[in-house]
Structure formats: structure tokens, C-alpha cells
Design an enzyme around this catalytic site. Structure first.
Site, mmCIF file in Angstrom:
data_model
loop_
_atom_site.group_PDB
_atom_site.id
_atom_site.type_symbol
_atom_site.label_atom_id
_atom_site.label_comp_id
_atom_site.label_asym_id
_atom_site.label_seq_id
_atom_site.Cartn_x
_atom_site.Cartn_y
_atom_site.Cartn_z
ATOM 1 N N SER A 160 14.335 10.762 33.257
ATOM 2 C CA SER A 160 15.746 10.510 33.527
ATOM 3 C C SER A 160 16.586 10.491 32.247
ATOM 4 O O SER A 160 16.510 11.432 31.475
ATOM 5 C CB SER A 160 15.857 9.209 34.318
ATOM 6 O OG SER A 160 17.021 9.221 35.070
ATOM 7 N N HIS A 218 13.283 10.043 42.721
ATOM 8 C CA HIS A 218 13.508 9.940 41.280
ATOM 9 C C HIS A 218 12.549 8.894 40.703
ATOM 10 O O HIS A 218 12.741 7.690 40.905
ATOM 11 C CB HIS A 218 14.971 9.498 41.102
ATOM 12 C CG HIS A 218 15.452 9.479 39.696
ATOM 13 N ND1 HIS A 218 15.676 10.643 38.981
ATOM 14 C CD2 HIS A 218 15.782 8.456 38.875
ATOM 15 C CE1 HIS A 218 16.128 10.322 37.778
ATOM 16 N NE2 HIS A 218 16.193 9.001 37.690
HETATM 17 C C1 GTR Z 1 21.540 7.504 36.616
HETATM 18 C C2 GTR Z 1 22.248 8.595 35.871
HETATM 19 C C3 GTR Z 1 21.332 9.729 35.591
HETATM 20 C C4 GTR Z 1 19.960 9.278 35.112
HETATM 21 C C5 GTR Z 1 19.520 7.944 35.679
HETATM 22 C C6 GTR Z 1 18.410 7.220 34.921
HETATM 23 O O1 GTR Z 1 22.355 6.466 36.978
HETATM 24 O O2 GTR Z 1 23.343 9.001 36.640
HETATM 25 O O3 GTR Z 1 21.941 10.611 34.687
HETATM 26 O O4 GTR Z 1 19.886 9.273 33.746
HETATM 27 O O5 GTR Z 1 20.540 7.039 35.776
HETATM 28 O O6 GTR Z 1 18.308 7.256 33.708
HETATM 29 O O7 GTR Z 1 17.645 6.541 35.605
#
Ligand code: GTR
Length: 422
Positions: free
Chosen positions: A261, A402
Site C-alpha cells: 500500500s 487489500h
Molecule cells: C489508503 C490510501 C491508499 C493506500 C492505503 C494504505 O487510505 O488511500 O493510497 O496507501 O491507504 O496505505 O493502506
């Protein structure tokens, strides 16, 4: 007074725009755009060989990403000292050695330190190593009572027992499912991790972390082309690499930088800026990572610059709702890693990160790998779910959300074995 009123009005407008933001997930609504050609200079000259790439095109791309996206590191600062503060020969069910190394930086009246947690497979003389940041403290990556809890600022999170911005015992081991440590050790690799908040707390405040070490006169925050937090975290990875070069238990020629991420955006930038990283893994890195910005699918440049104003340099704000003006896209960030191996991974339910955009990032970076005689992603068709394509440029989309899973690690290890001739 006037200034306060203006700030107040701006805050309300931003709130309103946030509430209005509807991410696009419809392929038919993706704007029509030309994918910038990594093998064509900004002046339109064709890049035909490695020499032209390395002498002309790569430097101009690197410069663009540095000054307009991640931001310049304003100076040099070497490790002042390091100390192995804890060590054991009996970790991970007796299969691994554990070391915790405190790295300290000093400049005038400023001090910053962070701790690298390292597990190394027993019986391997010089271990290849995965290195990556963790989100909530080293003690979250394994159920290991000996891991030191960092004292740096952390975002409150009740379910993890993070209260008053302090990490606590309650979160020991809570992220162990993301780190497949035993699998990594069994495969003959080491794992090193650092809590990213020790380098720079993840908040829109440049008064702490590493940034103030480089302020001149009464500077309060980085200048428009100077580093945001991702660049600062990347800097920390390079300093960890400085340490690995001095640790005779580690094979410094086989260090693979990994990140998930926001930390996947960080690993890509680390691979682009520091050639000592032998390979790079971007796990669900999304906008500002592997995903093409011009697609505007899921999270957009405007959205990321507003939710996380400190991640990129200020110049990057020029491209909010203005992606068409970008002379580059994220495949060219990936291409800066060539010819070193790079793995881009997506998750099916992680629409916010735009899996197709991440795939295309890997695909359109591939011509640069070809220049070096390396295999990238040759088909523009996305592979089926859970069917990795593993060349020097590798890609998979797995089922699920995710996250980082055992499936992801299984793939990374298999690919690293092949690409690093292990
Ligand atoms: C989210 C963000 C993403 C990603 C994520 C993370 O809120 O929008 O770009 O980086 O966080 O790091 O878990």
C-alpha cells in the site's frame, strides 16, 4: 483574522468536495489518453539502446519524479552509530536468529533513532533478505515477546490498543498474518522490518521525524520540490541498506525491498532511487504506486493529495484533477527499476487501488526491460485471478481484499528464487 477566515472557508470547501468525490470503477468512463512512451525523451527523441536510456532518458525521468512527485532529499546524513540492542539464537521455533539493531542519527541538537528487527535463517552464512516497513510497530509482525515496542508516534487505533498515539503490548503479533515469517525463513531468506513512523510520523506535520534535520534558517516545512513523507521513508530504507552492507550475516547483493500500500509506493521509489536494492515488490500500491494515474480509477491524484497532503512533494498538487498534464505516468516509475526484477501485485477486491491500472503499470514498463534483454509482461491482457505471470517483471492479482497474504509471499519467494538465482 482574514487568514483564519480563509483557512476556514477552504476547509469547508475541501470537506464538501470530499463528500462529493465518487470514485470511478467503470472502464467505459476511463478518460482516453496516450500512455507516455518510456522510450521517447521529453523532447521526442527515440531511445534505441541501453546507453541512451541510462545517459539521457532514465536521468530525465528520475529528475521529473524527484522534483514533481516524491520530492528531493535536501542533503546527506549518515548513520552516526548503530548498536545491536538485542539478539537471540532461538527465534521462530528455533529456526532463526533474531537481531534488533538501533540506528542513530545525530546532527547539531537533533537525534533520531529507529530499530531494525531482523530474523535470519540459521545455517545460512550470508542470507538474502526481504526488507520492508510495517504499519504499527515491529512487535506486530510476530508473536514474539522479545520484540521491542517502538516509542514513536502512532495513529490511534482502539482495536490495536494504540491510545494517546502510543503503541502498546496489546498489538503484539496482530499483523503476523501479513508477514509469513516462518515461510520466509524456511525458504532460506532473512526478513528485516522497521516501524515507518520512526522515520517520519504519518501525519501532515513536518516538525518531527527526519525532515527538520535538513531545515535551513527558520524553515518550517519542505520547499515545493523537497521531500514528502514517502521520500523520507524511502531515505530510511536506504539507510537500512547502509547498515546491511556492514552486517556480515546479510548478503547485501540480494536485498529485496518490499512494501504494501503506501509502503508499496515507498518500495517502488526506493528501488528507483537506490540501485543497491536487488529487487522490488509493490503489494497493492495503487495511486502514486504502480497504478496509472491518468486512468483516474479508484483513488485519484486529487484525492490522495487531499487525504494525505504530506505524502508527496507540494509540486505534485499541480496535477490534482489535472492528470492529463502529467508528462509521465507510473509505468515510468517502475521502468526506473530496470533491469532489476520488480513484482507488482494486486487484489481482486482492492478496487480503490485500481488493479487494472497496476497491471498496466507493469505492462507498459516492460519495453525498458526488453532493452536489457529481460522478459517483462508481454501480453496486455490481464492474467486470470490467482494465475501469476512471473518474469523479471512479474504480476499477479489474487482473490481477496487489500492486504498481504500467504499466497502473496509464496509467489514472492518463488520468483525471488528464480530471479536472484538462489
Ligand atoms: C489508503 C490510501 C491508499 C493506500 C492505503 C494504505 O487510505 O488511500 O493510497 O496507501 O491507504 O496505505 O493502506
Amino acid at each position: 483574522m482574514k487568514k483564519i477566515a480563509l483557512i476556514f472557508i477552504l476547509a469547508i470547501i475541501t470537506q464538501f468536495a470530499f463528500a462529493q468525490f465518487e470514485p470511478n470503477y467503470d472502464e467505459s468512463k476511463v478518460p482516453v489518453f496516450e500512455v507516455p512512451n518510456p522510450l521517447l525523451t521529453f523532447k521526442g527523441k527515440k531511445v534505441r539502446n541501453i546507453k541512451q536510456w541510462e545517459k539521457k532518458r532514465r536521468p530525465e525521468l528520475l529528475k521529473f519524479f524527484t522534483q514533481n512527485m516524491f520530492g528531493e532529499v535536501p542533503g546527506e546524513l549518515k548513520i552516526s552509530s548503530f548498536e545491536v540492542v538485542e539478539e537471540s539464537n532461538n527465534a521462530i521455533n528455533g529456526k532463526a536468529k533474531r537481531k534488533q539493531v538501533e540506528i542513530t542519527f545525530q546532527k547539531e541538537n537533533l537525534t533520531l533513532d529507529y530499530t531494525i528487527l531482523i530474523y535470519l535463517p540459521k545455517g545460512v552464512e550470508k542470507a538474502p533478505l526481504f526488507v520492508g516497513y510495517n504499519f504499527n510497530g515491529n512487535h506486530t509482525v510476530a508473536n514474539d515477546v522479545n520484540i521491542i515496542i517502538p516509542d514513536a508516534w502512532a495513529r490511534d487505533n482502539e482495536s490495536f490498543g494504540i491510545i494517546n498515539n502510543q503503541l502498546t503490548e496489546q498489538s503484539r503479533g496482530v499483523s503476523s498474518n501479513r508477514w509469513s515469517i516462518e515461510r520466509i525463513i524456511d525458504a532460506g531468506y532473512g526478513l528485516a522490518t522497521v516501524y515507518y513512523g520512526e522515520i517520519d510520523p504519518d501525519k501532515d506535520d513536518f516538525s518531527n521525524g527526519i525532515h527538520p534535520f535538513f531545515y535551513v534558517d527558520n524553515q518550517q516545512q519542505p520547499a515545493s520540490q523537497e521531500w514528502g513523507s514517502i521520500s523520507a521513508w524511502t531515505w530510511g530504507l536506504s539507510r537500512s541498506m547502509d547498515y546491511f552492507e556492514q552486517d556480515s550475516d546479510i548478503d547485501e547483493t540480494k536485498v529485496i525491498v518490499f512494501g504494501h500500500s503506501r509502503l508499496g509506493k515507498t518500495s517502488l521509489w526506493a528501488g528507483a532511487t537506490d540501485k543497491r536494492f536487488a529487487a522490488v515488490i509493490s503489494n497493492n500500491s495503487g495511486c502514486g504506486g504502480a497504478a496509472l494515474s491518468k486512468r483516474r480509477v479508484g483513488e485519484t491524484v486529487w484525492r490522495i493529495n487531499n487525504s494525505f497532503p504530506h505524502w508527496f512533494c507540494k509540486n505534485f498538487k499541480m496535477y490534482s484533477k489535472n492528470e492529463e498534464r502529467l508528462p509521465v505516468d507510473q509505468h515510468e516509475l517502475i521502468s526506473l527499476i530496470a533491469p532489476r526484477p520488480v513484482y507488482v501485485a494486486s487484489a481482486e477486491d482492492d478496487k480503490w487501488s485500481d488493479p487494472r491500472g497496476e497491471f498496466l503499470g507493469a505492462f507498459y514498463a516492460s519495453p525498458v526491460y526488453k532493452l536489457y534483454g529481460k522478459n517483462g509482461i508481454s501480453s496486455g491482457e490481464m492474467p486470470a485471478v490467482n494465475q501469476p505471470v512471473q518474469n523479471t517483471v512479474a504480476y499477479h492479482i489474487r482473490t481477496g481484499k487489500h492486504d498481504v497474504t500467504d499466497f502473496d509471499w509464496e509467489q514472492y519467494i518463488k520468483w525471488a528464487d528464480k530471479e536472484l538465482n538462489k
